[in-house]
Design a protein around this motif. Sequence first.
Motif, PDB file in Angstrom:
ATOM      1  N   TYR A  68       0.842  -1.202   0.000  1.00  0.00           N
ATOM      2  CA  TYR A  68       0.000   0.000   0.000  1.00  0.00           C
ATOM      3  C   TYR A  68       0.874   1.247   0.000  1.00  0.00           C
ATOM      4  O   TYR A  68       0.640   2.203  -0.714  1.00  0.00           O
ATOM      5  N   ASN A  69       1.879   1.243   0.879  1.00  0.00           N
ATOM      6  CA  ASN A  69       2.837   2.351   0.949  1.00  0.00           C
ATOM      7  C   ASN A  69       4.109   1.792   1.588  1.00  0.00           C
ATOM      8  O   ASN A  69       4.207   0.580   1.820  1.00  0.00           O
ATOM      9  N   SER A  76       5.112   1.694   4.426  1.00  0.00           N
ATOM     10  CA  SER A  76       5.054   1.070   5.754  1.00  0.00           C
ATOM     11  C   SER A  76       3.939   0.030   5.902  1.00  0.00           C
ATOM     12  O   SER A  76       3.789  -0.568   6.946  1.00  0.00           O
ATOM     13  N   TRP A  77       3.194  -0.176   4.870  1.00  0.00           N
ATOM     14  CA  TRP A  77       2.101  -1.148   5.039  1.00  0.00           C
ATOM     15  C   TRP A  77       2.049  -2.142   3.887  1.00  0.00           C
ATOM     16  O   TRP A  77       1.764  -1.776   2.760  1.00  0.00           O
TER      17      TRP A  77
END
Length: 339
Positions: free
Chosen positions: A37-38, A40-41
């Motif tokens: 997703y980004n 960090s995720w």
Amino acid sequence: MLFLFLPLLAALLPGSDNKVGLEEPVSLHVIQTSYFYNRSWVQNLGSAWLGDLETHRWEGVSGTIVYLWPWSKGNFSNKELTEFETFFHSHFGRYITEVHNFAKQLKYEYPFVFQYATGCELHSGKASAGFLRKAYQGTDLLSFQNKSWVPSPQGGSRAKATCRLLNSLVGLTEIVHRALSYTCPRFLLSVLDAGKADIQQKVKPEAWLSSGPSPGPGRLLLVCHVSGFYPKPVWVMWMRGDQEQPRTQPRDLLPNADRTWYLRVTLDVAAGEASGLSCRVKHSSLGDQDIILYWDHHSPAGFIFLAVIMLVALLAGLAFWFRKYWIHHGPLRTRLPLQ
Ligand SMILES: *[C@@H]1O[C@H](CO)[C@@H](O)[C@H](O)[C@H]1NC(C)=O
Ligand SMILES: *[C@@H]1O[C@H](CO)[C@@H](O)[C@H](O)[C@H]1NC(C)=O
């Protein structure tokens, strides 16, 4: 036509002549989807399948493997499996970090999704070398062949750059090669052996008829539903007597929640032609006892038709009996010269 078809059916239906009673080829395949997703995720969903039977499942970056059947561990020891999980987690964690690090260079644009398909197959009792494919945003990116990473033509420069990077990682190709051509076939054979009873279990279908939305004025859509069967191969056909109706349309082959399957086949006919049609179902669980459902018995019009036929038969029988009775006991007798 039916005769031509029978050998084909025998080949398609498992259990007809091979000892193990399995559909060949049998594969162990693992599918995984990784959502980035980004930075960090990241979310991972994965599952392992033996043919059409789900055997393992996992979720999350450090998710543990869920063994869905008592035999899902094959004959691998707990020590071996724990080592594998540890190895998998440490490598996977590092891999995620590397993807983030190289995302810009390799033109991965957040949010993006990777899909992996990997596994190995069994042909005539022998396990073959495995396969591994990876897709980016739903398009083939690369595959693993002969100890190296090969870009897919659709993958463009992104695929080429990814393969260059992967091929430069010392030791990775060796690990993947070993997992695909040694560990996977060994695991496949041992899981097949341990799960034989469940894998070979056959479940009989249930079938019923209904009418679908009318395809047009004066036309009927006959629907034959077949549900709850296992394994997957099945043959369903609308028939008139022994004549297959070539316009039979297979519709949905859908999974039920309990690993059995559902199939619907339809036939579009003129309303006057529905009478005399039947739906025939062949499945390995039924042996030679095909299921045959008659449209006439199903439809209310059919019931009336049947009732009229039965009434006529009854009257004819009564008339015959009366005639016989009169010949032997009634006034007719006296007029017959020979009696
Ligand atoms: C990453 O995405 C998740 C889900 O969309 C969101 O909750 C989180 O705030 C995002 N983190 C950053 C650093 O953008
Ligand atoms: C595990 O199963 C495989 C395949 O069935 C067999 O070849 C192997 O010898 C078994 N190993 C052990 C340790 O039982």
